[in-house]
Each structure stands twice: as C-alpha cells, then as structure tokens.
Scaffold this motif. Sequence first.
Motif, mmCIF file in Angstrom:
data_model
loop_
_atom_site.group_PDB
_atom_site.id
_atom_site.type_symbol
_atom_site.label_atom_id
_atom_site.label_comp_id
_atom_site.label_asym_id
_atom_site.label_seq_id
_atom_site.Cartn_x
_atom_site.Cartn_y
_atom_site.Cartn_z
ATOM 1 N N TYR A 1 0.830 -1.217 0.000
ATOM 2 C CA TYR A 1 0.000 0.000 0.000
ATOM 3 C C TYR A 1 0.854 1.253 0.000
ATOM 4 C CZ TYR A 1 -3.687 -3.269 1.227
ATOM 5 O OH TYR A 1 -4.564 -4.313 1.216
ATOM 6 N N GLU A 2 0.332 2.280 -0.624
ATOM 7 C CA GLU A 2 0.987 3.585 -0.611
ATOM 8 C C GLU A 2 0.777 4.247 0.742
ATOM 9 O OE1 GLU A 2 2.590 5.502 -3.129
ATOM 10 O OE2 GLU A 2 2.769 3.577 -4.179
ATOM 11 N N LYS A 3 -0.477 4.188 1.225
ATOM 12 C CA LYS A 3 -0.792 4.903 2.468
ATOM 13 C C LYS A 3 -0.344 4.121 3.685
ATOM 14 C CE LYS A 3 -5.371 4.442 1.225
ATOM 15 N NZ LYS A 3 -6.783 4.573 1.259
ATOM 16 N N PRO A 4 -0.203 4.820 4.830
ATOM 17 C CA PRO A 4 0.247 4.146 6.054
ATOM 18 C C PRO A 4 -0.703 3.003 6.442
ATOM 19 C CG PRO A 4 0.092 6.533 6.390
ATOM 20 C CD PRO A 4 -0.470 6.260 5.038
ATOM 21 N N GLU B 1 -3.987 3.616 8.212
ATOM 22 C CA GLU B 1 -5.100 4.112 7.388
ATOM 23 C C GLU B 1 -5.785 2.945 6.677
ATOM 24 O OE1 GLU B 1 -6.197 7.122 7.567
ATOM 25 O OE2 GLU B 1 -4.532 7.710 8.882
#
Length: 365
Positions: A237-240, A243
């Motif tokens: 994933y790109e986001k943390p 999240e």
Amino acid sequence: QVIKCKAAVLWELNKPFSIEEVEVAPPKAHEVRIKTKEYVQYNPSETKKNLCGGSAVKNLPANTGNVEESVLSSSPGDKVIPLFIPQCGKCNVCKHPEANLCLKFQLKEPRGTLNDGTCRFTCRGKPIHHFLGTSTFTQYTVVDEMSVAKIHADSPLEKVCLIGCGFSTGYGSAVKIAKVTQGSTCAVFGLGGVGLSVIMGCKAAGAARIIAVDINKDKFARAKQVGATECINPQDYEKPIEEVLKEVSGGGVDFSFEVIGRLDTMMSALLCCQEAYGVSVIVGVPPHAQNISMNPMLLLTGRTWKGAIFGGFKSKESVPKLVTDFMAKKFSLDQLITHVLPLEKINEGFDLLRSGMSVRTILTF
Ligand SMILES: NC(=O)c1ccc[n+]([C@@H]2O[C@H](COP(=O)([O-])OP(=O)(O)OC[C@H]3O[C@@H](n4cnc5c(N)ncnc54)[C@H](O)[C@@H]3O)[C@@H](O)[C@H]2O)c1
Ligand SMILES: *[C@@H]1O[C@H](CO)[C@@H](O)[C@H](O)[C@H]1NC(C)=O
C-alpha cells in the motif's frame, strides 16, 4: 556435587555461541537444579539486552526438564518449566489479583545472577552469568524455587516447553490483557511465534475478524492456519498501514497488538484502533533506551494503550494450568514448532529464527 556438562556459552555479544564444558554447582537453599530435556529458542534481541558484561550461559526463558536435585517443593523426577518471571508470592505485585511482574524479576537492571546475587556456572575457570534467572542452553541448570513450575507428569516436554514463554505471552496478551470480546475485530502486527499465539488467543476469545499484518508474506499461510481471517502486507500500500486498517475495519479495530518490537509499528497499532473504544497492546520488546513521542489527544478520545510481559500470567501458578489446558486440547502448539535441532546446532537455530525461516526451534539435549 558439582556436575560437569555441556552448555552453549555466549562469550561476546553478537558472536555465535560456543559449546563448552561447564561446571554447575549444587543448588543452595530455595534453589532447584534441573536436568534439561527440551528447550525452545527465544528472540535473539532478548539475549543482547539481558547480558551483564562479558559472559553468560546461553539460556532462554522457555525450556523444560526434570528436577535433578531440590531443596523445596519440587522433588527429583518432577517435570518442570523454568520461569523467566518469578512468582515469589510475597511482594505487592504477587499479592495483587491481576498483576504478574514480581518484584524479584530483574527486568530493568539484570544482574545475571540467581536471587542471592551469585552464579552457579563456571567455565574455563571463569564464572558464567545466568540469563533471566533460567539459563537453559545447558544440560543442567540451577534456578530459584520461585522461578520454576512443576507440571503434569505426563506432559510432552518437547511441546509444552513453548508454554514457558512464546505461546503464553501471545495467548495471554489477547485473552488476559486485551480481554478480546466475542465478535470483535483484531489486528495483529508481526506473525512470529508470539504473534501467531496472539491470533490463537483472539480466536479462542471469539473474535470475528483477525487481521494479520507482516512485511513477510511467507508468514501468511501459517497465520491463516491458526485463525487469521485476512492478511495484509503494509508494503502493498501507498498509504500508512493504520489508514488501511481503519478503512477495512470501518473506522478502527477493537483490539490491536504490536508483536514485533518496533517504535513505528507500536504507533501504527495505536492509531489503527478505534479512537473512542479501541485497545492497543504492546507485546514486542522495544529497542533499548528509545522513546516514542505521542500526542495525548490519541488517548483523551478514549483509547486504551497497554502492555504486558508473559501475557500477564502469574508464572508459577499459571504455567501448570496452561499445561493442563494443552493436554485437554484447548489449544495446539504444533503450528509454532518448525524445527528440532540438537544443542550443538544452536547457532543454526538462531540463523533460522533471524532469517524468518523458522517459527520456533526445539533444542534437544
Ligand atoms: N512481552 C513479552 O513478555 C515478550 C515475550 C516474548 C517475546 N516478546 C517480544 O515479542 C516480539 C515478537 O517475538 P517473535 O518471537 O514472535 O519474533 P519474530 O522475529 O519471530 O517475529 C516478528 C515478525 O515481525 C515481522 N516484522 C518485522 N518488521 C515488521 C514491520 N515493520 N511490519 C510488519 N511486520 C514486521 C517479521 O517479518 C516477523 O514475522 C519480539 O519483540 C520479542 O522480543 C515479548
Ligand atoms: C526517554 O525517556 C526517559 C524518561 O522515561 C528519559 O529519562 C530519557 O532521557 C529519554 N530518552 C531519550 C533518548 O529521549
């Protein structure tokens, strides 16, 4: 009588263990000498942290054996598990109904000795330190009476040795510390032997969703076998990751567990639990002398942040019960045991652990 036997000795940090002949002194008052039968390896970082100065008998918190000689309640022939947290039964913590961190436990300032301040091992004329009061990478060891639990005579030592640390730590963190509830959603960060045991505890407590998180996707199959309902690799994933977890759980999980020992994942685990009622449990041991800075608003909204050693279990009274539960098939330990090696190959066992290839290796003596 002094016994001469084989042991794995760590002469220097970050060096391999060497197999040596050691002398093991007889037990003094309130001590027990144990003949080691099976032993399970523990996290290498623990070894580093708990050594006092130069030498230490390589020992780790969980192993099993037979009492060889004893001054008190256990008698020769008893099967026992050494306890890295003692239970003296007399201090304020032992008297507290819930707490387990006995004041006799040398956690923050380990002396590398038995309770009386002295050592029972010598090797090549030098005294050898004890590790966490157990020192079990040796054919014979001496422990304090408050650091050993007598277990059922029919216990399979090659399995129940896991109850001396990894299994109980994870399982207790779920059922006793978080108090996971029926139908809840849980997130478990880190899928080593302890994380897998957290998953087993969440499942036993009736969690509906158990989300397993690890950066090594090879860990996912086993996590599912012990009860994970879904597996997530943060690197996908790109986001943390917090999240991602908030999204898939519809606003935050009920219970989260950090079972890695990293400050960043401790914060992610806190952030991914629901802000008004989420409970986050620190199980992983953080790197030495490092701090987290956090915004108190994260707790003011209602979250609970807690942690525990050994799953919060009072050691001496709980270990025999957990062994009985195992024998009654209330849980299985098979998924945690991936390798069996003789004591002489101890360094191979640690390589397997560090590389992520093993969950737990049982050493035989
Ligand atoms: N609280 C206690 O009483 C207690 C007792 C035993 C062990 N521990 C601690 O529990 C922790 C876990 O022990 P273990 O034997 O299961 O360890 P392990 O090394 O076998 O497992 C750790 C797992 O975390 C994964 N991981 C590493 N970095 C990650 C990241 N950034 N994000 C997601 N996953 C990541 C690894 O791939 C591995 O699968 C250790 O810190 C150990 O010291 C605590
Ligand atoms: C971490 O916090 C402790 C207080 O708990 C403090 O004594 C110490 O100096 C801090 N260390 C760092 C590196 O900030």
